[in-house]
Design a protein around this motif. Sequence first.
Motif, PDB file in Angstrom:
ATOM      1  N   PHE A 881       6.083   7.338 -58.340  1.00 51.26           N
ATOM      2  CA  PHE A 881       6.119   7.237 -59.806  1.00 51.26           C
ATOM      3  C   PHE A 881       5.908   8.624 -60.423  1.00 51.26           C
ATOM      4  CE2 PHE A 881       3.705   6.760 -63.798  1.00 51.26           C
ATOM      5  CZ  PHE A 881       4.591   6.002 -64.539  1.00 51.26           C
ATOM      6  N   LEU A 882       4.885   9.339 -59.920  1.00 51.89           N
ATOM      7  CA  LEU A 882       4.544  10.635 -60.514  1.00 51.89           C
ATOM      8  C   LEU A 882       5.573  11.715 -60.188  1.00 51.89           C
ATOM      9  CD1 LEU A 882       0.698  10.647 -59.920  1.00 51.89           C
ATOM     10  CD2 LEU A 882       1.883  10.427 -62.094  1.00 51.89           C
ATOM     11  N   GLU A 883       6.268  11.545 -59.042  1.00 46.98           N
ATOM     12  CA  GLU A 883       7.252  12.571 -58.674  1.00 46.98           C
ATOM     13  C   GLU A 883       8.642  12.200 -59.173  1.00 46.98           C
ATOM     14  OE1 GLU A 883       6.901  12.725 -54.475  1.00 46.98           O
ATOM     15  OE2 GLU A 883       5.056  13.922 -54.514  1.00 46.98           O
ATOM     16  N   GLY A 884       8.758  11.022 -59.797  1.00 45.78           N
ATOM     17  CA  GLY A 884      10.084  10.626 -60.275  1.00 45.78           C
ATOM     18  C   GLY A 884      10.985  10.165 -59.153  1.00 45.78           C
ATOM     19  N   ASN A 885      10.418   9.498 -58.132  1.00 48.43           N
ATOM     20  CA  ASN A 885      11.248   8.988 -57.032  1.00 48.43           C
ATOM     21  C   ASN A 885      11.202   7.471 -56.935  1.00 48.43           C
ATOM     22  OD1 ASN A 885      12.022  11.495 -56.156  1.00 48.43           O
ATOM     23  ND2 ASN A 885      10.183  11.763 -54.918  1.00 48.43           N
ATOM     24  N   LEU A 886      10.796   6.806 -58.014  1.00 46.48           N
ATOM     25  CA  LEU A 886      10.622   5.356 -57.931  1.00 46.48           C
ATOM     26  C   LEU A 886      11.956   4.626 -58.146  1.00 46.48           C
ATOM     27  CD1 LEU A 886       8.135   3.566 -57.531  1.00 46.48           C
ATOM     28  CD2 LEU A 886       7.935   3.376 -59.980  1.00 46.48           C
ATOM     29  N   HIS A 887      12.832   5.246 -58.936  1.00 44.62           N
ATOM     30  CA  HIS A 887      14.147   4.683 -59.281  1.00 44.62           C
ATOM     31  C   HIS A 887      14.082   3.265 -59.844  1.00 44.62           C
ATOM     32  CE1 HIS A 887      15.067   8.213 -57.214  1.00 44.62           C
ATOM     33  NE2 HIS A 887      15.285   7.742 -56.014  1.00 44.62           N
ATOM     34  N   SER A1442      12.054  19.937 -69.761  1.00 46.93           N
ATOM     35  CA  SER A1442      12.944  20.377 -68.686  1.00 46.93           C
ATOM     36  C   SER A1442      12.183  20.613 -67.390  1.00 46.93           C
ATOM     37  CB  SER A1442      13.688  21.640 -69.101  1.00 46.93           C
ATOM     38  OG  SER A1442      14.489  21.344 -70.223  1.00 46.93           O
ATOM     39  N   ARG A1443      10.885  20.870 -67.506  1.00 41.51           N
ATOM     40  CA  ARG A1443      10.068  21.079 -66.307  1.00 41.51           C
ATOM     41  C   ARG A1443       9.634  19.762 -65.679  1.00 41.51           C
ATOM     42  NH1 ARG A1443       6.464  24.572 -68.831  1.00 41.51           N
ATOM     43  NH2 ARG A1443       5.049  22.815 -68.916  1.00 41.51           N
ATOM     44  N   ALA A1444       9.795  18.660 -66.409  1.00 39.10           N
ATOM     45  CA  ALA A1444       9.180  17.389 -65.971  1.00 39.10           C
ATOM     46  C   ALA A1444       9.813  16.823 -64.707  1.00 39.10           C
ATOM     47  CB  ALA A1444       9.256  16.358 -67.092  1.00 39.10           C
ATOM     48  N   HIS A1445      11.105  17.076 -64.472  1.00 37.33           N
ATOM     49  CA  HIS A1445      11.773  16.472 -63.310  1.00 37.33           C
ATOM     50  C   HIS A1445      12.933  17.359 -62.899  1.00 37.33           C
ATOM     51  CE1 HIS A1445      14.131  13.516 -60.954  1.00 37.33           C
ATOM     52  NE2 HIS A1445      12.984  12.883 -60.794  1.00 37.33           N
ATOM     53  N   ARG A1446      13.163  17.413 -61.604  1.00 35.65           N
ATOM     54  CA  ARG A1446      14.216  18.317 -61.107  1.00 35.65           C
ATOM     55  C   ARG A1446      15.609  17.933 -61.619  1.00 35.65           C
ATOM     56  NH1 ARG A1446      12.632  14.659 -57.788  1.00 35.65           N
ATOM     57  NH2 ARG A1446      14.139  13.244 -56.870  1.00 35.65           N
ATOM     58  N   CYS A1447      15.781  16.687 -62.033  1.00 37.12           N
ATOM     59  CA  CYS A1447      17.122  16.252 -62.451  1.00 37.12           C
ATOM     60  C   CYS A1447      17.398  16.470 -63.933  1.00 37.12           C
ATOM     61  CB  CYS A1447      17.313  14.771 -62.142  1.00 37.12           C
ATOM     62  SG  CYS A1447      17.495  14.505 -60.399  1.00 37.12           S
ATOM     63  N   ILE A1448      16.454  17.072 -64.667  1.00 43.58           N
ATOM     64  CA  ILE A1448      16.730  17.296 -66.095  1.00 43.58           C
ATOM     65  C   ILE A1448      17.421  18.645 -66.231  1.00 43.58           C
ATOM     66  CG2 ILE A1448      15.712  17.582 -68.382  1.00 43.58           C
ATOM     67  CD1 ILE A1448      13.475  15.682 -67.518  1.00 43.58           C
ATOM     68  N   ALA A1449      18.700  18.595 -66.606  1.00 49.27           N
ATOM     69  CA  ALA A1449      19.482  19.834 -66.686  1.00 49.27           C
ATOM     70  C   ALA A1449      19.197  20.540 -68.010  1.00 49.27           C
ATOM     71  CB  ALA A1449      20.964  19.487 -66.577  1.00 49.27           C
ATOM     72  N   ALA A1473      17.928   7.892 -63.565  1.00 44.76           N
ATOM     73  CA  ALA A1473      17.776   8.016 -65.024  1.00 44.76           C
ATOM     74  C   ALA A1473      16.421   7.503 -65.507  1.00 44.76           C
ATOM     75  CB  ALA A1473      18.907   7.264 -65.724  1.00 44.76           C
ATOM     76  N   LEU A1474      16.013   6.330 -65.007  1.00 44.37           N
ATOM     77  CA  LEU A1474      14.785   5.732 -65.549  1.00 44.37           C
ATOM     78  C   LEU A1474      13.520   6.405 -65.033  1.00 44.37           C
ATOM     79  CD1 LEU A1474      17.018   3.506 -65.926  1.00 44.37           C
ATOM     80  CD2 LEU A1474      15.117   1.968 -66.252  1.00 44.37           C
ATOM     81  N   ASP A1475      13.661   7.185 -63.948  1.00 43.55           N
ATOM     82  CA  ASP A1475      12.501   7.950 -63.473  1.00 43.55           C
ATOM     83  C   ASP A1475      12.060   8.962 -64.523  1.00 43.55           C
ATOM     84  OD1 ASP A1475      11.981   6.985 -60.856  1.00 43.55           O
ATOM     85  OD2 ASP A1475      13.830   7.924 -60.175  1.00 43.55           O
ATOM     86  N   LEU A1476      13.025   9.413 -65.324  1.00 46.62           N
ATOM     87  CA  LEU A1476      12.699  10.483 -66.272  1.00 46.62           C
ATOM     88  C   LEU A1476      11.839   9.974 -67.423  1.00 46.62           C
ATOM     89  CD1 LEU A1476      16.174  12.243 -66.584  1.00 46.62           C
ATOM     90  CD2 LEU A1476      14.471  12.430 -64.806  1.00 46.62           C
ATOM     91  N   VAL A1477      11.969   8.690 -67.759  1.00 47.77           N
ATOM     92  CA  VAL A1477      11.316   8.190 -68.981  1.00 47.77           C
ATOM     93  C   VAL A1477       9.793   8.396 -68.945  1.00 47.77           C
ATOM     94  CG1 VAL A1477      10.978   6.189 -70.476  1.00 47.77           C
ATOM     95  CG2 VAL A1477      13.204   6.577 -69.400  1.00 47.77           C
ATOM     96  N   PRO A1478       9.089   7.924 -67.889  1.00 51.15           N
ATOM     97  CA  PRO A1478       7.635   8.136 -67.907  1.00 51.15           C
ATOM     98  C   PRO A1478       7.256   9.603 -67.774  1.00 51.15           C
ATOM     99  CG  PRO A1478       8.300   7.000 -65.889  1.00 51.15           C
ATOM    100  CD  PRO A1478       9.513   7.080 -66.743  1.00 51.15           C
ATOM    101  N   LEU A1479       8.042  10.362 -67.001  1.00 45.47           N
ATOM    102  CA  LEU A1479       7.671  11.768 -66.794  1.00 45.47           C
ATOM    103  C   LEU A1479       7.803  12.565 -68.086  1.00 45.47           C
ATOM    104  CD1 LEU A1479       9.195  12.498 -63.285  1.00 45.47           C
ATOM    105  CD2 LEU A1479       6.915  11.741 -63.888  1.00 45.47           C
ATOM    106  N   VAL A1480       8.872  12.278 -68.825  1.00 38.88           N
ATOM    107  CA  VAL A1480       9.067  12.973 -70.109  1.00 38.88           C
ATOM    108  C   VAL A1480       7.932  12.591 -71.067  1.00 38.88           C
ATOM    109  CG1 VAL A1480      10.542  12.982 -72.163  1.00 38.88           C
ATOM    110  CG2 VAL A1480      11.558  13.242 -69.896  1.00 38.88           C
ATOM    111  N   THR A1481       7.622  11.303 -71.109  1.00 37.57           N
ATOM    112  CA  THR A1481       6.549  10.848 -72.001  1.00 37.57           C
ATOM    113  C   THR A1481       5.219  11.497 -71.616  1.00 37.57           C
ATOM    114  OG1 THR A1481       7.746   8.754 -72.146  1.00 37.57           O
ATOM    115  CG2 THR A1481       5.505   8.762 -72.973  1.00 37.57           C
TER     116      THR A1481
END
Length: 1534
Positions: A881-887, A1442-1449, A1473-1481
């Motif tokens: 969840f914290l690394e954005g790998n939950l999908h 942009s730092r929150a997840h490796r997939c944010i271009a 895509a949905l991994d980004l939502v909690p990390l961005v928040t």
Amino acid sequence: MADRSVDLSALPKEVRDQFAELDLELSEGDITQKGYEKKKAKLLASYVPPSPNVDLSLPDVQLSPGHSVDPSPSPEAPGPSTSSASKHHRTHRSGGARDDRYRSDIHTEAVQAALAKHKEEKMGLPMPTKRRSAFVQSPIDTCTPPDTSSASEDEGSLRRKAAFSAVLAQSLQSPDYWINRSVQSSSTSSSASSTLSHGEPKTQPQPQPQPAASLLADLLVNARIGVPVNSRVSTKIQQLLNTLKRPKRPPLSEFFLDDSEEIVEVPQPDPNTPKPEGRQIIPVKGEPLGVVSNWPPALQAALARWGATQAKSPALTALDITGKPLYTLTYGKLWSRSLKLAYTLLNKLGTKTEPVLQPGDRVALVYPNSDPGMFWVAFYGCLLAEVIPVPIEVPLSRQDAGSQQIGFLLGSCGVSLALTSELCLKGLPKTPNGEIIQFKGWPRMKWVVTDTKYLTKPSKDWQPHIPTANTDTAYIEYKASKEGTVMGVAVSKISMLTHCQALTQACNYCEGETLVNVLDCKKDMGMWHGVLTSVMNRIHTITVPYAVMKACPMSWVQRVHIHKARVALVKCRDLHWAMMAHKDQRDSSLSSIRMLIVADGANPWSVSSCDAFLNVFQSHGLKPEVICPCATSPEALTVAIRRPGARGAPLPARAILSMGGLSHGVIRVNTEDKNSALTVQDVGHIMPGALMCIVKPDGPPQLCKTDEIGEIVINSRAGGTMYYGLHGVTKNTFEVIPVNQAGAPIGEIPFSRTGLLGFVGPGSLVFVVGKIEGLLMVSGRRHNADDLVATALAVEPVKTVYRGRIAVFSVTVFYDERIVIVAEQRPDASEEDSFQWMSRVLQAIDSIHQVGLYCLALVPANTLPKTPLGGIHICETKQNFLEGNLHPCNILLCPHTCVTNMPKPRQKQPVDVGPASMLVGNLVAGKRIAQATGRELGMVEDQDLIRKFLSEALQWRAQTDPDHILYVLLNAKGVAVCTATCAQLHKRAEKITATLMERGGLNTGDNVVLLYPPGIDLIAAFYGCLYAGVIPVTVRPPHPQNLAATLPTVRMIIDVSKAACILTTQPLMRILRSREAAASVNIKTWPTIIDTDDLPRKRPPNIYKPPTAEMLAYLDFSVSTTGMLTGVKMSHAAISTLCRSIKLQCELYSSRQIAICLDPYCGLGFVLWCLSSVYSGHQSILIPPLELESSLPLWLSTLSQYKIRDTFCSYSVMELCTKGLGTQTEMLKARGLNLSCVRSCVVIAEERPRLALTQSFSKLFKDIGLSARAVSTAFGSRVNLAICLQGTAGPDPSTVYVDMKSLRHDRVRLVERGAPQSLPLMESGTILPGVRVIIVNPETRGPLGDSHLGEIWVNSPHCASGYYTIYGEESLQADHFNTKLSFGEPHTLWARTGYLGFIKRTELLDASGDRHDALFVVGSLDETLELRGLRYHPIDIETSVSRAHRCIAESAVFTWTNLLVVVAELSGSEQEALDLVPLVTNVVLEEHHLIVGVVVIVDPGVIPINSRGEKQRMHLRDSFLADQLDPIYVAYNM
């Protein structure tokens, strides 16, 4: 409820079979509850006598007698039917409903009641918008088939009973049960159906679904927002706003200190919080451990004894997968094989001189659950060889969940040898050449097979050494901590023996009894009872492996029946499964059982499984008093166990506790609200010979009061001794000395922490209410993960949750723990069902536990990491969840409701300080006023250049130096496609002038639009206009592939500038008149279009000379990032002084060459491209930025080839090179590229310098000679195109670090590099000659002091002379261009740039030897976001995002009403895509203390960027609100 009075067993068999089929369908989610009820009622209609309603309320007393209330399902609890149809059913779909452990009908009722309360509050939650292509869930066959895979349902998974009993069925049908989806629409899930309202009574006639458009129109009428009616987005945002308008529960205290370091709102203690009131607890003593004469001196001695005297006596029976006995190991065989293994380990693995194993070495035991015999032999073989066994799970793949942590365990225990069976070894994953792979994080292992055929018979003279039990380690049992670390708990020989003795006494084991064990024999109760104590007492153990239980859940009951077993060792899930599978097996009798040990009886939710099981099996001879829950912990081993009661004695009482009290750590009888009650059963008394206290779980181990919940600590000889190899952690756990209220230790004896939370009830009975590792501390209150799982499961999960697999954990965000719930979603669950389930879970948890959820995520079935027995691996899930790998495939974040510690919004102070006192204040404080001045412009040295007009300068150059090349235009290959000498340029300009005069019918001073690609034609057309006395307006040509987006801007500028004529090329002229153009603009009303490709050789009769230098030379139009189109008027005097200023700053003269890679349409880019060379005479090499797209190295190779000293570029060019060429520096070097010639590389921009980009550019190209000092930036604005430009003379640009918190308060606080919340800012270049800059308070218009943040005002002869406005808004113009300070210098006229910045006097010296004043630009005032009374710069939030997840271009933010909207471009696959939502928040909350309202995930390239590389946030906002983005996912944070 009617069918309660019907005895199902009395019904005909075919009716019962139909029932079974029905139950199965319901449990699988194939029919709805309503359909189930209807069919059931139909079947029962002829058998049901009329009955009064049964009241099921719980008595509100603290301790209610055992089974006074029956909270369990009726005896006919459903399960897989034995009919052939049903068997067929089960083969391809393994039960969607085997979910146990947290099942409690009382709780389910409570949840339904809690949800019912919400029917008044209509929460119209906006449903997330999801692109249809994304997240197509794979059909269930392609998922790992759960039953064959690594067990998808265990411990944490099989939680609720399959079908709700009839009692519940009624409450499910209550009118408010379903969310009324009044706007059902079958289109995409993002359609208007998201206007969900909660629970309208079903009795009302349903409104017909309106067409979406009319519905939205109604909504918009109510919402009164000015957005086009066709926009779904705005409707959803309005819904979101409506949900957020409800006040938050905890009132914010009136507190915010502007200057305080403390950001967080400190919650004031609530006076009504329950406090413990009892006296201090007295340690509880267990019964004394009896001394029995024939107890062995060591456990191995017991085995030796039985092996010799009772060799034929059965020790262990193992079952095959069908549940039939596979083999029986006798005590004789167990002894002889263990002996062989011990001999082999000590004598046959190495040489005589260098044995591989010494006594005391640690050895891993790797055996599957299904082969207990091999494990027993290995375990006892190790004991006899005096090596220390470390049993671990069989690793299934290199990337097993938790494999790295097992590696840590093996490392900390120093294990390098693993014992395993031949079969198991074959199954381990191998490398291509047949070796066993190196598991992630494991030390290098040597594998030894222990099958009998590989063992050596010991020589006659060899005897194992069996010493009397001492404090040496006997074995190591692994334990995973809350953080996921796996540690080894060492159990000494004396502890092992004492524990066996204590269990023998507590459970009253007798020699030769039979025990059925369903638990894992490698650890915990399964090992302590089923491997150790059983051998000590010569018990016959029948092991029922997990795989057998999955195939035949009744197998353990059948074994008890067949073997007349006296003791059974099970978990709640086994009770539950047996109950589900129990149909009409009347033959299975449980009357032989004297003790049914429930290993997880300490889980508060076990009580309902025990009751339900008893209810079903009492008729099969099960006695109520034999159910014995117990509490265990890896550190203290068995903590407490209920002793079997005497026949007919009253059953132990239950505690009915208030969950509210529990969350504050106190025991309160639940009186007020039966919904939030927790019913707990005791786990009996503590073990013989032990001493127990309850201490506070956090801080020093202070003794609790009698009515306080705390951690149970135990002192006993029969406990673990340490974490092997980890001395620091050991001390905190195994050597705790409790202290009293005053903090004084209560004695010398050390206690061990058990990790169990509980209290001591009447009669010294132990009650456990949860575990430390499941403890979630939110805002100072304790919640238990298991309790939350139970509540979530009670929210009708059959439709949504796959096999009840739910994980609950907390993450730390913004100074508090936040609760996250992750569940696996059934493959057939619809989007609406899932969203509805999530919103109901939110409400249920809010009502029952009074705690807000931060995030709810649903992931596809079978995708959560599993523990070896198939439960959910919580730590890995949290890590993912914290690394954005939950999908996740669905997600709902609720930061607005659960983040309650936000600081109060800032109240701005009214500005009523008089100017005089302010000025005096500045001077008294010793601050100099923040102003800075460039060099003097001085006299013009070159007499010939005293020309007021650039048109004259070109004519003069054409006469004096006709063949000097002014311009060279390169193509993508780096070839000069066009050059222009002074004479050629002059002649071409003359031809254009002649054509204009002939064909244009123009008057002097008319505006003429120049529509050209970047090149020399544009320059010639510009001077042609000056010669003709008309005003040129340069406009970027429309993009032929994207006319719809780019042509309207062209049209707008043409209309706004009231152009009389358009000069362009033939291809562009064709485009302007094409059919494609007609689709986006009216092409019939273009002004005269003249193409300048083939001009007649004519000279104009005369060349126009303006009467004064203040006359207008050209108009500069530009679209700002906020979407404003502004044109400024540039006079002849202004452009001459600007060119002269640049000439002085950059030392430009005829023999110099510069390279320009910029767009030539506005601002400083245009000046450098078209004007500067003609004024200064230097040669400009022109590189159109578009050419870089097809040939990336073009710009850099040009610099190298022409040995350019000065070059100008834009951020977009620099970014292209950094991203595209950053990895290819070696290749460029090989091609001979060398940038050591470059003295200055200036980025032309109207924004804060992008330090990260310029630094990475410098670092990347350092290898090909680029000097670290070369890169710098310029700064200009609309009112003055060039304010700063790093020239040759000034000092290097300096960098400072400012505190971001202060910036939000409009203050500058300088901090050290690396300070938390620090922001690096780079100086924007040296101030140009002739320019004065001052920093002004935008409200008071008074000057500010050094290092204060304010608006940058500028005074300079090259300021623009005003906006070119159609309606002549003079007030606007005067405000920006001719403004006076409110005090200080009353006569100077200043232009307001609209940018915030500050000036800092540095230690560096400028050219004249004075200290250098550096100007730092922070950002445009127009762009700043005012949120919570603070000022935010979008770029700062975007950097964090942009730092929150490796997939944010790329990302962009804007506000809508008072919501922050974040748009992120996803560079990975849509599954992410949905991994980004909690990390961005999370990141925005942590770093900026803002709650994101909407997160929009889009494809790369969606965020519009202009030619200068600036994000067009307002365009993006408009597209979003008009629903034109085609987002992958839109999440509306609640």
